[in-house]
Design a protein around this motif. Structure first.
Motif, PDB file in Angstrom:
ATOM      1  N   MET A   1       0.823  -1.182   0.000  1.00  0.00           N
ATOM      2  CA  MET A   1       0.000   0.000   0.000  1.00  0.00           C
ATOM      3  C   MET A   1       0.873   1.255   0.000  1.00  0.00           C
ATOM      4  SD  MET A   1      -3.139   1.021   2.482  1.00  0.00           S
ATOM      5  CE  MET A   1      -3.827  -0.570   2.270  1.00  0.00           C
ATOM      6  N   LEU A   2       1.958   1.192   0.726  1.00  0.00           N
ATOM      7  CA  LEU A   2       2.871   2.329   0.728  1.00  0.00           C
ATOM      8  C   LEU A   2       3.469   2.531  -0.661  1.00  0.00           C
ATOM      9  CD1 LEU A   2       4.133   4.516   2.454  1.00  0.00           C
ATOM     10  CD2 LEU A   2       5.937   2.930   3.057  1.00  0.00           C
ATOM     11  N   TYR A   3       3.672   1.434  -1.372  1.00  0.00           N
ATOM     12  CA  TYR A   3       4.182   1.513  -2.743  1.00  0.00           C
ATOM     13  C   TYR A   3       3.231   2.329  -3.620  1.00  0.00           C
ATOM     14  CZ  TYR A   3       5.180   0.036  -7.507  1.00  0.00           C
ATOM     15  OH  TYR A   3       5.443   0.030  -8.848  1.00  0.00           O
ATOM     16  N   TRP A   4       1.930   2.047  -3.510  1.00  0.00           N
ATOM     17  CA  TRP A   4       0.958   2.763  -4.339  1.00  0.00           C
ATOM     18  C   TRP A   4       0.866   4.228  -3.946  1.00  0.00           C
ATOM     19  CZ3 TRP A   4      -0.219   1.149  -8.808  1.00  0.00           C
ATOM     20  CH2 TRP A   4      -0.245  -0.210  -9.076  1.00  0.00           C
ATOM     21  N   ALA A   5       1.014   4.523  -2.667  1.00  0.00           N
ATOM     22  CA  ALA A   5       1.013   5.919  -2.237  1.00  0.00           C
ATOM     23  C   ALA A   5       2.185   6.663  -2.871  1.00  0.00           C
ATOM     24  CB  ALA A   5       1.082   6.006  -0.715  1.00  0.00           C
ATOM     25  N   LEU A   6       3.343   6.011  -2.912  1.00  0.00           N
ATOM     26  CA  LEU A   6       4.509   6.642  -3.535  1.00  0.00           C
ATOM     27  C   LEU A   6       4.329   6.786  -5.046  1.00  0.00           C
ATOM     28  CD1 LEU A   6       7.375   4.921  -1.538  1.00  0.00           C
ATOM     29  CD2 LEU A   6       6.565   7.270  -1.340  1.00  0.00           C
ATOM     30  N   VAL A   7       3.685   5.804  -5.678  1.00  0.00           N
ATOM     31  CA  VAL A   7       3.429   5.889  -7.121  1.00  0.00           C
ATOM     32  C   VAL A   7       2.529   7.084  -7.425  1.00  0.00           C
ATOM     33  CG1 VAL A   7       2.240   4.764  -9.048  1.00  0.00           C
ATOM     34  CG2 VAL A   7       3.817   3.459  -7.631  1.00  0.00           C
ATOM     35  N   PHE A   8       1.451   7.237  -6.659  1.00  0.00           N
ATOM     36  CA  PHE A   8       0.552   8.364  -6.892  1.00  0.00           C
ATOM     37  C   PHE A   8       1.228   9.692  -6.582  1.00  0.00           C
ATOM     38  CE2 PHE A   8      -2.905   5.191  -6.774  1.00  0.00           C
ATOM     39  CZ  PHE A   8      -3.568   5.580  -7.929  1.00  0.00           C
ATOM     40  N   LEU A   9       2.129   9.704  -5.612  1.00  0.00           N
ATOM     41  CA  LEU A   9       2.873  10.922  -5.311  1.00  0.00           C
ATOM     42  C   LEU A   9       3.771  11.311  -6.482  1.00  0.00           C
ATOM     43  CD1 LEU A   9       3.639  13.106  -3.270  1.00  0.00           C
ATOM     44  CD2 LEU A   9       5.426  11.574  -2.451  1.00  0.00           C
ATOM     45  N   VAL A  10       4.445  10.337  -7.067  1.00  0.00           N
ATOM     46  CA  VAL A  10       5.307  10.612  -8.223  1.00  0.00           C
ATOM     47  C   VAL A  10       4.469  11.086  -9.410  1.00  0.00           C
ATOM     48  CG1 VAL A  10       6.832   9.527  -9.922  1.00  0.00           C
ATOM     49  CG2 VAL A  10       7.154   9.074  -7.493  1.00  0.00           C
ATOM     50  N   VAL A  11       3.320  10.458  -9.622  1.00  0.00           N
ATOM     51  CA  VAL A  11       2.426  10.891 -10.703  1.00  0.00           C
ATOM     52  C   VAL A  11       1.981  12.329 -10.470  1.00  0.00           C
ATOM     53  CG1 VAL A  11       0.140  10.532 -11.723  1.00  0.00           C
ATOM     54  CG2 VAL A  11       1.640   8.582 -11.319  1.00  0.00           C
ATOM     55  N   ALA A  12       1.676  12.670  -9.224  1.00  0.00           N
ATOM     56  CA  ALA A  12       1.254  14.033  -8.907  1.00  0.00           C
ATOM     57  C   ALA A  12       2.372  15.035  -9.172  1.00  0.00           C
ATOM     58  CB  ALA A  12       0.810  14.115  -7.450  1.00  0.00           C
ATOM     59  N   ILE A  13       3.587  14.682  -8.814  1.00  0.00           N
ATOM     60  CA  ILE A  13       4.719  15.589  -9.032  1.00  0.00           C
ATOM     61  C   ILE A  13       4.963  15.799 -10.524  1.00  0.00           C
ATOM     62  CG2 ILE A  13       7.219  15.804  -8.773  1.00  0.00           C
ATOM     63  CD1 ILE A  13       6.887  14.443  -6.024  1.00  0.00           C
ATOM     64  N   ILE A  14       4.939  14.719 -11.283  1.00  0.00           N
ATOM     65  CA  ILE A  14       5.168  14.830 -12.728  1.00  0.00           C
ATOM     66  C   ILE A  14       4.037  15.610 -13.395  1.00  0.00           C
ATOM     67  CG2 ILE A  14       5.324  13.509 -14.874  1.00  0.00           C
ATOM     68  CD1 ILE A  14       6.780  11.332 -13.248  1.00  0.00           C
ATOM     69  N   ALA A  15       2.792  15.303 -13.026  1.00  0.00           N
ATOM     70  CA  ALA A  15       1.655  16.009 -13.619  1.00  0.00           C
ATOM     71  C   ALA A  15       1.682  17.491 -13.253  1.00  0.00           C
ATOM     72  CB  ALA A  15       0.349  15.372 -13.160  1.00  0.00           C
ATOM     73  N   GLY A  16       2.067  17.795 -12.029  1.00  0.00           N
ATOM     74  CA  GLY A  16       2.164  19.196 -11.621  1.00  0.00           C
ATOM     75  C   GLY A  16       3.247  19.934 -12.379  1.00  0.00           C
ATOM     76  N   ALA A  17       4.364  19.259 -12.621  1.00  0.00           N
ATOM     77  CA  ALA A  17       5.460  19.889 -13.359  1.00  0.00           C
ATOM     78  C   ALA A  17       5.081  20.142 -14.817  1.00  0.00           C
ATOM     79  CB  ALA A  17       6.707  19.013 -13.288  1.00  0.00           C
ATOM     80  N   LEU A  18       4.228  19.285 -15.362  1.00  0.00           N
ATOM     81  CA  LEU A  18       3.815  19.442 -16.753  1.00  0.00           C
ATOM     82  C   LEU A  18       2.597  20.349 -16.910  1.00  0.00           C
ATOM     83  CD1 LEU A  18       4.290  15.789 -18.036  1.00  0.00           C
ATOM     84  CD2 LEU A  18       5.794  17.750 -18.399  1.00  0.00           C
ATOM     85  N   GLY A  19       2.039  20.806 -15.805  1.00  0.00           N
ATOM     86  CA  GLY A  19       0.933  21.751 -15.876  1.00  0.00           C
ATOM     87  C   GLY A  19      -0.450  21.141 -15.809  1.00  0.00           C
ATOM     88  N   PHE A  20      -0.547  19.885 -15.463  1.00  0.00           N
ATOM     89  CA  PHE A  20      -1.856  19.243 -15.330  1.00  0.00           C
ATOM     90  C   PHE A  20      -2.297  19.325 -13.871  1.00  0.00           C
ATOM     91  CE2 PHE A  20       0.198  16.972 -18.882  1.00  0.00           C
ATOM     92  CZ  PHE A  20      -0.691  17.306 -19.881  1.00  0.00           C
ATOM     93  N   GLY A  21      -2.860  20.453 -13.488  1.00  0.00           N
ATOM     94  CA  GLY A  21      -3.201  20.703 -12.089  1.00  0.00           C
ATOM     95  C   GLY A  21      -4.266  19.782 -11.540  1.00  0.00           C
TER      96      GLY A  21
END
Length: 54
Positions: free
Chosen positions: A1-21
């Motif tokens: 479960m912690l793995y999935w939390a980290l995956v979603f965190l990385v997705v959020a960081i990448i999406a935020g950097a690309l402008g997908f708020g």
């Protein structure tokens, strides 16, 4: 479960950097929920282990 939390965190960081708020906010929210569920399970497991020894 912690793995999935980290995956979603990385997705959020990448999406935020690309402008997908919207996607970044949703992914960060999911990561936060999964992290707190993980913490709750951790505390329950630790308490169960302590009560078994007593």
């Amino acid at each position: 479960m912690l793995y999935w939390a980290l995956v979603f965190l990385v997705v959020a960081i990448i999406a935020g950097a690309l402008g997908f708020g919207g996607i970044a906010g949703t992914s960060a929210g999911i990561a936060q929920i999964l992290f707190f569920i993980f913490l709750a399970f951790l505390v329950i497991s630790l308490l169960a282990g302590l009560f078994r020894r007593a």
